[in-house]
Design a protein around this motif. Structure first.
Motif, short mmCIF file in Angstrom:
data_model
loop_
_atom_site.label_atom_id
_atom_site.label_comp_id
_atom_site.label_asym_id
_atom_site.label_seq_id
_atom_site.Cartn_x
_atom_site.Cartn_y
_atom_site.Cartn_z
N VAL A 483 12.31 46.62 25.90
CA VAL A 483 11.36 47.73 26.00
C VAL A 483 10.15 47.49 25.11
O VAL A 483 10.27 47.30 23.90
CB VAL A 483 12.05 49.06 25.64
CG1 VAL A 483 11.03 50.21 25.61
CG2 VAL A 483 13.16 49.37 26.63
N ALA A 484 8.97 47.54 25.73
CA ALA A 484 7.72 47.41 24.97
C ALA A 484 7.25 48.78 24.50
O ALA A 484 6.88 48.95 23.33
CB ALA A 484 6.64 46.76 25.83
N GLU A 485 7.24 49.77 25.39
CA GLU A 485 6.88 51.14 25.01
C GLU A 485 7.53 52.12 25.97
O GLU A 485 7.84 51.78 27.12
CB GLU A 485 5.37 51.33 24.96
CG GLU A 485 4.63 51.02 26.24
CD GLU A 485 3.11 51.15 26.05
OE1 GLU A 485 2.63 50.99 24.92
OE2 GLU A 485 2.42 51.41 27.06
N CYS A 486 7.74 53.33 25.47
CA CYS A 486 8.36 54.35 26.31
C CYS A 486 7.87 55.72 25.88
O CYS A 486 7.43 55.92 24.74
CB CYS A 486 9.89 54.28 26.23
SG CYS A 486 10.59 54.73 24.64
N VAL A 504 8.76 53.89 31.12
CA VAL A 504 9.05 52.70 30.33
C VAL A 504 8.15 51.55 30.78
O VAL A 504 7.94 51.34 31.98
CB VAL A 504 10.53 52.28 30.50
CG1 VAL A 504 10.83 51.00 29.70
CG2 VAL A 504 11.47 53.40 30.09
N VAL A 505 7.64 50.82 29.81
CA VAL A 505 6.95 49.56 30.06
C VAL A 505 7.76 48.47 29.40
O VAL A 505 8.08 48.55 28.19
CB VAL A 505 5.51 49.57 29.50
CG1 VAL A 505 4.85 48.23 29.73
CG2 VAL A 505 4.70 50.68 30.16
N LEU A 506 8.13 47.44 30.17
CA LEU A 506 8.94 46.34 29.64
C LEU A 506 8.08 45.24 29.05
O LEU A 506 6.91 45.06 29.43
CB LEU A 506 9.84 45.77 30.74
CG LEU A 506 10.85 46.73 31.38
CD1 LEU A 506 11.64 46.02 32.48
CD2 LEU A 506 11.79 47.32 30.33
N LYS A 507 8.68 44.48 28.14
CA LYS A 507 8.00 43.31 27.59
C LYS A 507 7.86 42.24 28.68
O LYS A 507 8.71 42.13 29.57
CB LYS A 507 8.79 42.76 26.41
CG LYS A 507 8.84 43.69 25.21
CD LYS A 507 9.72 43.13 24.11
CE LYS A 507 9.78 44.09 22.93
NZ LYS A 507 10.72 43.61 21.89
N SER A 508 6.81 41.48 28.59
CA SER A 508 6.55 40.44 29.58
C SER A 508 7.72 39.46 29.64
O SER A 508 8.25 39.03 28.61
CB SER A 508 5.27 39.68 29.21
OG SER A 508 5.02 38.63 30.13
N TYR A 533 15.96 60.63 34.75
CA TYR A 533 14.84 60.05 35.50
C TYR A 533 14.20 58.93 34.69
O TYR A 533 13.81 59.14 33.53
CB TYR A 533 13.80 61.12 35.82
CG TYR A 533 14.32 62.24 36.69
CD1 TYR A 533 14.48 62.06 38.07
CD2 TYR A 533 14.66 63.47 36.14
CE1 TYR A 533 14.96 63.07 38.87
CE2 TYR A 533 15.15 64.49 36.94
CZ TYR A 533 15.30 64.28 38.30
OH TYR A 533 15.79 65.31 39.09
N ILE A 534 14.09 57.73 35.29
CA ILE A 534 13.51 56.58 34.60
C ILE A 534 12.48 55.92 35.51
O ILE A 534 12.80 55.52 36.64
CB ILE A 534 14.59 55.55 34.21
CG1 ILE A 534 15.63 56.19 33.27
CG2 ILE A 534 13.97 54.33 33.55
CD1 ILE A 534 16.81 55.29 32.93
N TRP A 535 11.25 55.87 35.02
CA TRP A 535 10.18 55.18 35.75
C TRP A 535 9.80 53.91 34.98
O TRP A 535 9.51 53.99 33.77
CB TRP A 535 8.94 56.06 35.87
CG TRP A 535 9.08 57.26 36.75
CD1 TRP A 535 8.79 57.34 38.08
CD2 TRP A 535 9.50 58.57 36.36
NE1 TRP A 535 9.01 58.62 38.55
CE2 TRP A 535 9.45 59.41 37.51
CE3 TRP A 535 9.92 59.15 35.15
CZ2 TRP A 535 9.80 60.75 37.49
CZ3 TRP A 535 10.29 60.48 35.13
CH2 TRP A 535 10.22 61.26 36.29
N PHE A 536 9.79 52.78 35.64
CA PHE A 536 9.29 51.53 35.05
C PHE A 536 7.85 51.32 35.53
O PHE A 536 7.60 51.21 36.73
CB PHE A 536 10.17 50.35 35.45
CG PHE A 536 11.55 50.40 34.84
CD1 PHE A 536 11.76 50.04 33.52
CD2 PHE A 536 12.64 50.83 35.60
CE1 PHE A 536 13.03 50.10 32.96
CE2 PHE A 536 13.91 50.88 35.05
CZ PHE A 536 14.11 50.52 33.73
#
Length: 565
Positions: A483-486, A504-508, A533-536
């Motif tokens: 996880v990069a940011e949430c 959620v934004v994932l790490k590259s 509820y989870i949005w990527f």
């Protein structure tokens, strides 16, 4: 409506010579309102119930205990703890379902000056370990499910002795409940400081860990008096306005306890009021609307209080119309705002019961406001007037009182406000200013003194009556290396009020599925905090000029119906 009569009733009941006379006292460095005639401690409340010896007190499935039997077991627990060297000022933790033993342990401890640490039964081993380390109890009373969690993290009970309730088979070094009761003995004679801790109840933390709120004996007794006053003032006002007097001898209450006893809703409100009146508490293994209807008919339940969804599920259940609910006189909702439509449905569909609600917090030992019957039907979006032991005001961001009727954060001051948070002077100072508790709720107060909660200042999701702090969930999610940011926020839900959602934004170069993230969260925190509820998202989360995430923007933009949650 009868608002003029209500104001007169309040003045009469709380004025000189009134049953709920209010006095001012210097308590812990602050001048506050308190009840002149209130018992000095919770011990006095419990001992007063000796007069109800032959009445039924606790009902659980096919088990029944009278007040006499309960007192015998409470005395045995208190005498046993004293024999083990547990002294006034020490702490004893309780981690179990709503079994009868919960209440027996509670009364034994508070009657001897021992503070009860209420452990959330949904906590994971990690959460249990934190609370036990934070509160440092001498003993932990726990059931089989909680013992299994302790076995996953045995280090959590280093230095803490265990007593097992309703265990299956041999539990090693755990003292069986039967041995405690077999000890027998009399209630130790102790003097209790009204401002000493009666219990420690944990509230969700804003920074990843829950906070242990210190509920004092004065605060718990004041909450009981606030509840008694709420019923008395409303009844007196209606009688003056209509000429219809309440029964000369009030019926003995039979209360269905539907929410956990480690919360003030069930413990400080449901249990205290029922016990003080010599009533019967009926406990459930878990909430089930059909089972609740069966119990209401069988036990002639007079009142049921829970989160609003419980009342809604009760009256919407297919068995409702064919079940005898004529014993019900009150159907209450707390822990979350009761939707106005539900107020009207209770009034229309339950012929004998009136709707009621109370607004409160762990930090006020129970209710701040209460409203029921005609007043609630007339103002269904209100939480009711503040109870007499409180001063209440709405303030702006600088702490200045706003004009009457204007919106601001609700602050309250009075004898039910907690002493503070154990081991957290920073959190105490941030939440309480000169005795004024910052509720974190945005409200207005109308011309009749009724409080309307209009928004929430706290960054919190209110899920089925459980507070879930967004920062706590975010802290758990960030412990996943992908996880990069949430950003966590509330998603409207018809049944529970709100559900937990997260963007959620994932790490590259990393991958993570929604189920994998939920499984990660479930190892760290209780399941009701795990996001539904989870949005990527592929792009960075939106922020304002100061760098804060724009939660409202995310909440408005992301569609829960697009997810298979």
């Amino acid at each position: 409506m009868h608002y003029a009569e209500l104001l007169k009733a309040r003045d009469e009941l709380t004025g000189p010579g009134g049953a709920f006379e209010i006095a001012e006292a210097d308590v812990l460095g602050n001048r506050i309102r308190t009840f002149k005639n209130a018992p000095a401690s919770v011990r006095d409340v419990w001992l007063s119930t000796l007069q109800f010896a032959e009445r039924p007190y606790l009902v659980y499935q096919d088990e029944r205990l009278t007040y006499a039997q309960a007192h015998e077991q409470v005395n045995a627990v208190a005498a046993w703890l004293a024999a083990q060297g547990v002294k006034p000022g020490d702490r004893v933790a309780v981690a179990m379902r709503n079994y009868p033993e919960w209440m027996l342990i509670y009364w034994a401890c508070v009657s001897t000056g021992i503070a009860v640490v209420g452990m959330n039964a949904w906590w994971t081993p990690e959460e249990m370990a934190y609370a036990l380390s934070d509160s440092a109890p001498k003993y932990l009373f726990l059931d089989a499910e909680r013992l299994d969690r302790v076995k996953e993290r045995p280090d959590m009970v280093d230095g803490i002795k265990l007593v097992g309730v309703r265990l299956k088979g041999d539990a090693g070094d755990v003292t069986p409940w039967a041995d405690v009761i077999a000890h027998g003995g009399d209630m130790p004679d102790v003097a209790i400081d009204p401002d000493s801790d009666a219990c420690i109840f944990y509230t969700s933390g804003t920074t990843g860990h829950p906070k242990g709120a210190q509920l004092t004996h004065r605060g718990c007794v004041s909450n009981l008096f606030n509840m008694l006053y709420a019923g008395a003032s409303s009844a007196l006002a209606v009688e003056r306005a209509t000429g219809v007097a309440p029964p000369a001898t009030p019926p003995i209450p039979v209360t269905l306890i539907t929410t956990p006893l480690f919360h003030v809703t069930a413990n400080n409100c449901g249990a205290y009021a029922t016990t003080a009146a010599g009533g019967t508490m009926v406990l459930m293994y878990r909430w089930d609307a059909g089972e609740a209807l069966r119990i209401i008919a069988q036990e002639k339940v007079s009142s049921m209080s829970g989160v609003p969804v419980m009342a809604r599920e009760l009256i919407n259940h297919p068995d409702f119309a064919m079940t005898d609910t004529s014993s019900l006189v009150s159907l209450a909702g707390g822990g979350a705002q009761v939707p106005p439509d539900l107020v009207q449905k209770i009034e229309a569909q339950v012929s004998t019961a009136r709707p009621s609600t109370g607004y409160g917090m762990t930090e006020t030992c129970g209710i701040i406001t209460s409203v029921a019957g005609d007043f609630f039907v007339d103002k269904p979006d209100s939480a009711g007037p503040a109870m007499p032991s409180f001063e209440a005001k709405c303030v702006d961001d600088d702490g200045n009182t706003v004009a009457p009727g204007q919106v601001g954060e609700l602050w309250v001051k009075g004898s039910s406000v907690i002493k503070g948070y154990i081991n957290r002077p920073d959190a105490t100072a941030a939440s309480i200013t000169d005795g004024w508790l910052h509720t974190g709720d945005i409200a207005r107060i109308d011309e009749d003194g009724f409080i309307f909660i209009v928004d929430r200042k706290k960054d919190m999701v209110l899920r089925g009556g459980e507070n879930v702090y967004c920062a706590e969930v975010e802290s758990a999610i960030y412990r996943n290396a992908a996880v990069a940011e949430c950003c966590v926020f509330g998603v409207p839900d018809e049944r529970l009020g709100e559900e937990v959602g997260v963007a959620v934004v994932l790490k590259s170069g990393t991958t993570l599925s929604a189920d994998e993230l939920r499984a990660h969260c479930a190892t760290i925190m209780a399941k009701h905090k795990v996001p539904r509820y989870i949005w990527f998202l592929d792009e960075p989360l939106p922020r304002n000029a100061s760098g804060k995430f724009l939660k409202r923007d995310l909440r408005d933009r992301l569609n829960p119906e697009a997810l298979s949650a």
